[in-house]
Design a protein around this motif. Structure first.
Motif, PDB file in Angstrom:
ATOM      1  N   ALA A   9      56.103  -2.831  19.094  1.00 15.51           N
ATOM      2  CA  ALA A   9      56.645  -2.367  18.964  1.00 15.51           C
ATOM      3  C   ALA A   9      57.476  -1.049  19.635  1.00 15.51           C
ATOM      4  N   ALA A  10      56.808  -0.637  20.421  1.00 12.88           N
ATOM      5  CA  ALA A  10      57.710   0.119  21.293  1.00 12.88           C
ATOM      6  C   ALA A  10      59.076  -0.312  22.385  1.00 12.88           C
ATOM      7  N   ARG A  11      58.783  -1.680  22.318  1.00 12.66           N
ATOM      8  CA  ARG A  11      59.651  -1.897  23.582  1.00 12.66           C
ATOM      9  C   ARG A  11      60.869  -2.739  22.530  1.00 12.66           C
ATOM     10  N   SER A  12      60.180  -3.186  21.461  1.00 15.37           N
ATOM     11  CA  SER A  12      61.542  -3.912  20.208  1.00 15.37           C
ATOM     12  C   SER A  12      62.346  -2.481  19.702  1.00 15.37           C
ATOM     13  N   LEU A  13      61.070  -1.766  19.153  1.00 16.15           N
ATOM     14  CA  LEU A  13      62.498  -0.724  18.341  1.00 16.15           C
ATOM     15  C   LEU A  13      62.631   0.463  19.846  1.00 16.15           C
ATOM     16  N   GLY A  14      62.662   0.744  21.070  1.00 15.33           N
ATOM     17  CA  GLY A  14      63.282   1.871  21.847  1.00 15.33           C
ATOM     18  C   GLY A  14      64.881   1.757  21.763  1.00 15.33           C
ATOM     19  N   PRO A  15      65.326   0.428  21.544  1.00 11.34           N
ATOM     20  CA  PRO A  15      67.260   0.810  22.085  1.00 11.34           C
ATOM     21  C   PRO A  15      67.471   1.813  20.298  1.00 11.34           C
ATOM     22  N   GLN A  16      66.537   1.673  19.568  1.00  9.63           N
ATOM     23  CA  GLN A  16      67.340   2.195  18.557  1.00  9.63           C
ATOM     24  C   GLN A  16      66.750   3.709  18.698  1.00  9.63           C
ATOM     25  N   GLY A  17      65.509   4.132  19.153  1.00  7.33           N
ATOM     26  CA  GLY A  17      65.438   5.255  19.111  1.00  7.33           C
ATOM     27  C   GLY A  17      64.350   5.525  18.796  1.00  7.33           C
ATOM     28  N   ILE A  18      63.266   4.408  18.035  1.00  2.05           N
ATOM     29  CA  ILE A  18      62.580   5.252  18.082  1.00  2.05           C
ATOM     30  C   ILE A  18      60.836   4.997  19.218  1.00  2.05           C
ATOM     31  N   ARG A  19      60.136   5.602  18.882  1.00  2.61           N
ATOM     32  CA  ARG A  19      59.256   5.942  19.765  1.00  2.61           C
ATOM     33  C   ARG A  19      57.722   5.276  19.172  1.00  2.61           C
ATOM     34  N   VAL A  20      57.090   4.673  19.424  1.00  2.23           N
ATOM     35  CA  VAL A  20      55.742   4.215  18.983  1.00  2.23           C
ATOM     36  C   VAL A  20      54.977   4.383  20.543  1.00  2.23           C
ATOM     37  N   ASN A  21      53.606   5.360  19.839  1.00  2.00           N
ATOM     38  CA  ASN A  21      52.635   5.114  20.914  1.00  2.00           C
ATOM     39  C   ASN A  21      51.088   5.428  19.654  1.00  2.00           C
ATOM     40  N   CYS A  22      50.245   5.503  20.428  1.00  3.09           N
ATOM     41  CA  CYS A  22      48.928   5.437  20.304  1.00  3.09           C
ATOM     42  C   CYS A  22      48.226   6.507  20.367  1.00  3.09           C
ATOM     43  N   VAL A  23      46.772   6.839  19.410  1.00  5.32           N
ATOM     44  CA  VAL A  23      45.914   7.004  20.075  1.00  5.32           C
ATOM     45  C   VAL A  23      44.755   6.356  20.133  1.00  5.32           C
ATOM     46  N   ALA A  24      43.961   6.238  20.394  1.00  4.95           N
ATOM     47  CA  ALA A  24      43.018   5.781  20.522  1.00  4.95           C
ATOM     48  C   ALA A  24      41.108   7.030  20.490  1.00  4.95           C
ATOM     49  N   PRO A  25      40.647   7.258  19.523  1.00  2.00           N
ATOM     50  CA  PRO A  25      39.951   8.114  19.731  1.00  2.00           C
ATOM     51  C   PRO A  25      38.686   7.982  19.705  1.00  2.00           C
ATOM     52  N   GLY A  26      37.539   8.892  20.068  1.00  2.00           N
ATOM     53  CA  GLY A  26      35.721   7.982  20.351  1.00  2.00           C
ATOM     54  C   GLY A  26      35.179   8.462  19.519  1.00  2.00           C
ATOM     55  N   PRO A  27      33.972   8.690  19.827  1.00  2.70           N
ATOM     56  CA  PRO A  27      33.375   9.142  17.903  1.00  2.70           C
ATOM     57  C   PRO A  27      34.379  10.639  17.735  1.00  2.70           C
ATOM     58  N   VAL A  28      34.450  11.036  16.818  1.00  2.16           N
ATOM     59  CA  VAL A  28      34.974  12.188  16.109  1.00  2.16           C
ATOM     60  C   VAL A  28      34.237  11.755  15.036  1.00  2.16           C
ATOM     61  N   ALA A  29      34.133  13.246  14.724  1.00  2.00           N
ATOM     62  CA  ALA A  29      33.107  14.305  13.155  1.00  2.00           C
ATOM     63  C   ALA A  29      33.985  13.183  11.962  1.00  2.00           C
ATOM     64  N   SER A  30      33.626  12.330  11.862  1.00  2.00           N
ATOM     65  CA  SER A  30      33.849  11.520  10.436  1.00  2.00           C
ATOM     66  C   SER A  30      33.071  10.692   9.337  1.00  2.00           C
ATOM     67  N   ALA A  31      33.214  10.845   8.374  1.00 11.66           N
ATOM     68  CA  ALA A  31      32.440   9.121   7.769  1.00 11.66           C
ATOM     69  C   ALA A  31      32.125   8.332   8.741  1.00 11.66           C
ATOM     70  N   MET A  32      32.832   7.880   9.074  1.00  6.82           N
ATOM     71  CA  MET A  32      32.893   6.133  10.067  1.00  6.82           C
ATOM     72  C   MET A  32      31.678   7.185  10.929  1.00  6.82           C
ATOM     73  N   THR A  33      31.287   7.823  12.044  1.00  8.23           N
ATOM     74  CA  THR A  33      30.361   8.008  12.377  1.00  8.23           C
ATOM     75  C   THR A  33      28.956   8.671  11.742  1.00  8.23           C
ATOM     76  N   GLU A  34      28.910   9.453  10.786  1.00  7.92           N
ATOM     77  CA  GLU A  34      28.121   9.282   9.788  1.00  7.92           C
ATOM     78  C   GLU A  34      27.271   7.883   9.554  1.00  7.92           C
ATOM     79  N   SER A  35      27.814   7.546   9.869  1.00 11.16           N
ATOM     80  CA  SER A  35      27.312   5.785   9.639  1.00 11.16           C
ATOM     81  C   SER A  35      26.805   4.958  10.472  1.00 11.16           C
TER      82      SER A  35
END
Length: 241
Positions: A164-190
């Motif tokens: 998406a970043a490569r395709s949409l860059g010419p349209q002025g749209i930036r696309v990034n991603c975050v990849a969290p590790g263990p986060v204090a959340s309902a998922m880690t509590e499971s």
């Protein structure tokens, strides 16, 4: 490209990370369209100024729901400065125990929804010169503890982000991603307590990440005009690269 956060759309807004993103954006004075499926109370508990939070209840895995989300954008918005695809998740499952339905449901939630939402919001994002931040997981890079269904689909989110970043860059749209590790959340509590302890012990900081730390990183990416196509790991130093 916009570095101002006047109008923001957050999916999965009643989740731990989503709610933290909503709160951080509201603190900056943004108007936030917050999609949630359940637990509206999480949004109601956020101390907001009247009129800045627009909650929208939708199950984004349902046909037509991403379009309905786009149609919920207020008419007075001149565009979307930031889309945060925070919706996602999975139930920890061993490789051999994953059913066909569980595999496909995980893909719909974690990959299909971010793609279809982004596709439906292309015009308002382009109009504002907006930014997108997708939520992956360090499981995409390490294999993780939730199972192959989650790891594979979160890896697909990274591929979607780069394409998406490569395709949409010419349209002025930036696309990034975050990849969290263990986060204090309902998922880690499971997770099994021994599994969680092992994950924490493997981090350089010997702690899990707080949702507000992920939110801060997301907003930093959203307001950094030269960064696109990147995946930033937020895991306390478990995956070092």
């Amino acid at each position: 490209m916009s570095t101002h956060l006047n109008h923001v759309v957050v999916t999965g807004a009643s989740g731990d990370i989503g709610a933290a993103v909503v709160a951080a954006c509201l603190e900056r004075g943004a108007e936030v369209l917050a999609q949630y499926r359940t637990r509206k109370d999480r949004l109601s508990d956020i101390n907001v100024r009247t009129g800045n939070l627009i909650p929208v209840q939708l199950d984004l895995t349902e046909p037509g729901a991403p379009r309905a989300l786009a149609e919920s954008i207020p008419l007075h918005w001149t565009g979307v400065d930031l889309l945060v695809n925070s919706v996602g998740g999975a139930r920890p499952t061993r490789f051999a125990d994953i059913t066909d339905d569980e595999w496909h449901a995980c893909r719909r939630l974690n990959v299909d929804v971010p793609f279809f939402v982004l596709r439906e919001l292309l015009k308002p994002l382009e109009k504002a010169g907006g930014s997108v931040v997708n939520l992956s997981s360090v499981a995409a890079l390490t294999g993780g503890s939730f199972g192959p269904h989650y790891a594979a689909n979160k890896a697909a989110v990274i591929g979607l982000t780069r394409s998406a970043a490569r395709s949409l860059g010419p349209q002025g749209i930036r696309v990034n991603c975050v990849a969290p590790g263990p986060v204090a959340s309902a998922m880690t509590e499971s997770l099994d307590p021994h599994t969680l302890d092992a994950l924490v012990s493997a981090t350089a900081l010997h702690r899990i990440v707080h949702p507000t730390e992920v939110a801060t990183t997301i907003l930093n990416l959203a307001t950094s005009p030269a960064i696109t196509g990147q995946t930033l790991v937020i895991d306390g130093g478990r995956f070092l690269h």
